[in-house]
Design a protein around this motif. Structure first.
Motif, PDB file in Angstrom:
ATOM      1  N   ARG A  30      -9.048  42.990 -45.627  1.00 14.87           N
ATOM      2  CA  ARG A  30      -8.284  41.768 -45.356  1.00 14.87           C
ATOM      3  C   ARG A  30      -8.316  40.851 -46.571  1.00 14.87           C
ATOM      4  N   ASN A  31      -9.500  40.713 -47.183  1.00 12.20           N
ATOM      5  CA  ASN A  31      -9.607  39.880 -48.384  1.00 12.20           C
ATOM      6  C   ASN A  31      -8.805  40.474 -49.537  1.00 12.20           C
ATOM      7  N   ASN A  44      -3.669  39.903 -52.698  1.00  9.16           N
ATOM      8  CA  ASN A  44      -2.385  40.464 -53.142  1.00  9.16           C
ATOM      9  C   ASN A  44      -1.202  39.897 -52.359  1.00  9.16           C
ATOM     10  N   ASN A  45      -1.454  38.810 -51.616  1.00 14.92           N
ATOM     11  CA  ASN A  45      -0.400  38.154 -50.822  1.00 14.92           C
ATOM     12  C   ASN A  45       0.262  39.110 -49.835  1.00 14.92           C
ATOM     13  N   VAL A  46      -0.569  39.967 -49.234  1.00 16.36           N
ATOM     14  CA  VAL A  46      -0.080  40.894 -48.215  1.00 16.36           C
ATOM     15  C   VAL A  46      -0.457  40.359 -46.843  1.00 16.36           C
ATOM     16  N   GLU A  47       0.519  40.210 -45.990  1.00 12.13           N
ATOM     17  CA  GLU A  47       0.272  39.714 -44.628  1.00 12.13           C
ATOM     18  C   GLU A  47      -0.380  40.809 -43.787  1.00 12.13           C
ATOM     19  N   PRO A 103       8.258  43.066 -53.186  1.00  6.92           N
ATOM     20  CA  PRO A 103       8.445  41.637 -53.500  1.00  6.92           C
ATOM     21  C   PRO A 103       7.697  40.767 -52.491  1.00  6.92           C
ATOM     22  N   GLU A 104       7.227  39.618 -52.935  1.00  4.86           N
ATOM     23  CA  GLU A 104       6.518  38.724 -52.021  1.00  4.86           C
ATOM     24  C   GLU A 104       7.447  38.331 -50.881  1.00  4.86           C
ATOM     25  N   TYR A 115       3.456  43.517 -45.948  1.00  7.09           N
ATOM     26  CA  TYR A 115       2.766  43.380 -44.658  1.00  7.09           C
ATOM     27  C   TYR A 115       2.098  44.687 -44.255  1.00  7.09           C
ATOM     28  N   ILE A 116       1.061  44.525 -43.434  1.00  2.77           N
ATOM     29  CA  ILE A 116       0.336  45.657 -42.845  1.00  2.77           C
ATOM     30  C   ILE A 116       0.031  45.301 -41.405  1.00  2.77           C
TER      31      ILE A 116
END
Length: 449
Positions: free
Chosen positions: A312-313, A318-321, A360-361, A365-366
């Protein structure tokens, strides 16, 4: 063409049947069909191939190398069609067994030479056929347990293809030598010490092949233990990081609780003065200094919780939701141990974060969900965004990194197969899906803690 020779030749080639069954012993979790169907396929192939081999032998009368080798190659492809193991794994097992069986064949020539000293390897005899069947059956009985237990461990856990290819040159050399040294005329064995040397060579080849197989097993077992140690060490490091973050949070909370009496006095004085704006400003500043808990509790399994927090961290960096919804069955109903469970989840999230981070930002997501269905199956379902251009070879997904190994997905699939589960990896558009089902143990067969 000698009819008697035509009927005796298939009998002398029957060693391929116990050899084929022996090759299937390590493939308990690698069958494309049921084991009975695979054995039946082998028997049906033998009914066709062995008479054709006998016909070729009787008409052409080639050296044993030139008709036994093609028969072995045909049976290898039939064998490979029955199992999902890689080409390297299947070839390594098959060549090892063929070397053992070739020793049985050459020892049968020695028996035939004693019974029919005026004959040779180009002639067929009942003595050779019977001794070939007997010696190959004895080899089968002696090796079946070892192959079904120890070789199976290697097939199930060692997915590094290069290591399996390394075994082939040695086994291939032994096999070629054994097939080539079949005595064309038995009378040559009676010259000086040739018979004795012939037997010594056979037992030396047998001993060396088994020795090399044993050394290979222990080397691979050491590599597997090292890999398992790395997984456990990684889990401990993740747990340590989680513990340290939790410790910092508790210490900061303790400091705030200690200073809270001063905060109450200050607020009380501001309230008596009727200074509402000052009270709001004070509270805003106080709230901004409250510690944020960096550690989330996703489940009661501390090891898995550490893994989930670690990734999660990584995702946040990496700005991944992320959206993790974790529901675990009773540990007594789940055969997976902590290293296996954490390894699967870790590989899923590691691949997912790498793939999503390349997007792209806003499109990163995951979503990971684990749940128990009807108290019988444990499901792990994950979806992540990616660029929609997977690297696939023969339906298998490979990493787009430089090494292009795809070991993460193969490791997941191997663990799932070991526990009689089902894994499926597929993509639709720019989403990659991982679906895993592992059956739970019945209540009367709960796993021991």
């Amino acid at each position: 063409m000698d009819i008697r020779e035509f009927f005796l030749t298939p009998l002398s080639l029957c060693f391929v049947i116990p050899a084929g069954i022996l090759c299937m012993a390590p493939m308990k979790h690698k069958f494309k069909c049921s084991r009975k169907q695979a054995v039946l396929r082998f028997f049906l192939a033998a009914l066709v191939i062995l008479p054709l081999g006998a016909l070729f032998r009787c008409l052409v009368r080639p050296r044993p190398l030139f008709y036994i080798a093609p028969i072995m190659i045909l049976f290898f492809f039939i064998y490979k069609s029955c199992v999902t193991a890689s080409m390297a794994q299947a070839a390594a097992v098959f060549s090892f067994i063929c070397v053992i069986m070739s020793v049985s064949v050459n020892l049968s020539y020695a028996v035939d030479a004693v019974c029919n000293p005026d004959s040779g390897a180009l002639d067929s005899s009942m003595e050779f056929a019977v001794s070939s069947i007997a010696l190959s059956t004895i080899s089968f009985l002696l090796l079946y347990y070892l192959m079904s237990r120890y070789a199976r461990l290697l097939i199930d856990h060692m997915q590094e293809i290069t290591i399996w290819w390394i075994t082939l040159p040695i086994s291939g050399l032994f096999l070629f030598v054994n097939l080539y040294m079949a005595p064309m005329k038995y009378e040559t064995l009676y010259v000086n010490n040739v018979f004795r040397i012939y037997l010594i060579l056979q037992f030396m080849i047998l001993f060396l092949e088994i020795l090399l197989g044993t050394i290979f097993f222990h080397i691979v077992k050491s590599l597997l233990n090292l890999a398992d140690l790395r997984v456990r060490t990684s889990m401990l490091e993740m747990q340590e990081q989680t513990f340290e973050k939790q410790q910092r949070y508790m210490e900061e909370n303790a400091r705030i609780r200690h200073d809270f009496k001063h905060t109450i006095r200050s607020l009380h004085q501001l309230a008596e003065d009727g200074n509402l704006p000052e009270i709001k400003a004070y509270l805003d500043e106080y709230i901004s200094k409250l510690p944020e808990n960096e550690v989330r509790i996703f489940c009661k399994n501390s090891a898995l919780n550490a893994v989930l927090n670690y990734y999660r961290n990584q995702a946040i960096a990496n700005n991944v939701e992320t959206d993790f919804r974790i529901d675990l069955p009773s540990p007594k109903r789940l055969e997976l141990d902590n290293p296996e469970l954490c390894s699967m989840i870790g590989n899923i999230l590691d691949n997912a974060i790498r793939a999503a981070s390349a997007q792209p930002e806003g499109d990163r997501y995951i979503r990971l969900t684990t749940h128990v269905e009807r108290n019988r199956q444990f499901y792990i379902v994950a979806v992540n965004s990616f660029d929609g251009q997977p690297l696939q070879v023969n339906g298998l997904y490979f990493s787009t990194r430089k090494k292009k190994s795809g070991l993460g997905l193969r490791s997941i699939a191997t663990i799932v197969e070991l526990h009689d589960g089902i894994s499926n990896f597929h993509h639709e558009g720019t989403e990659f899906y991982t679906d895993i089902m592992i059956p739970l143990l019945p209540p009367d067969q709960e796993a021991k803690e």
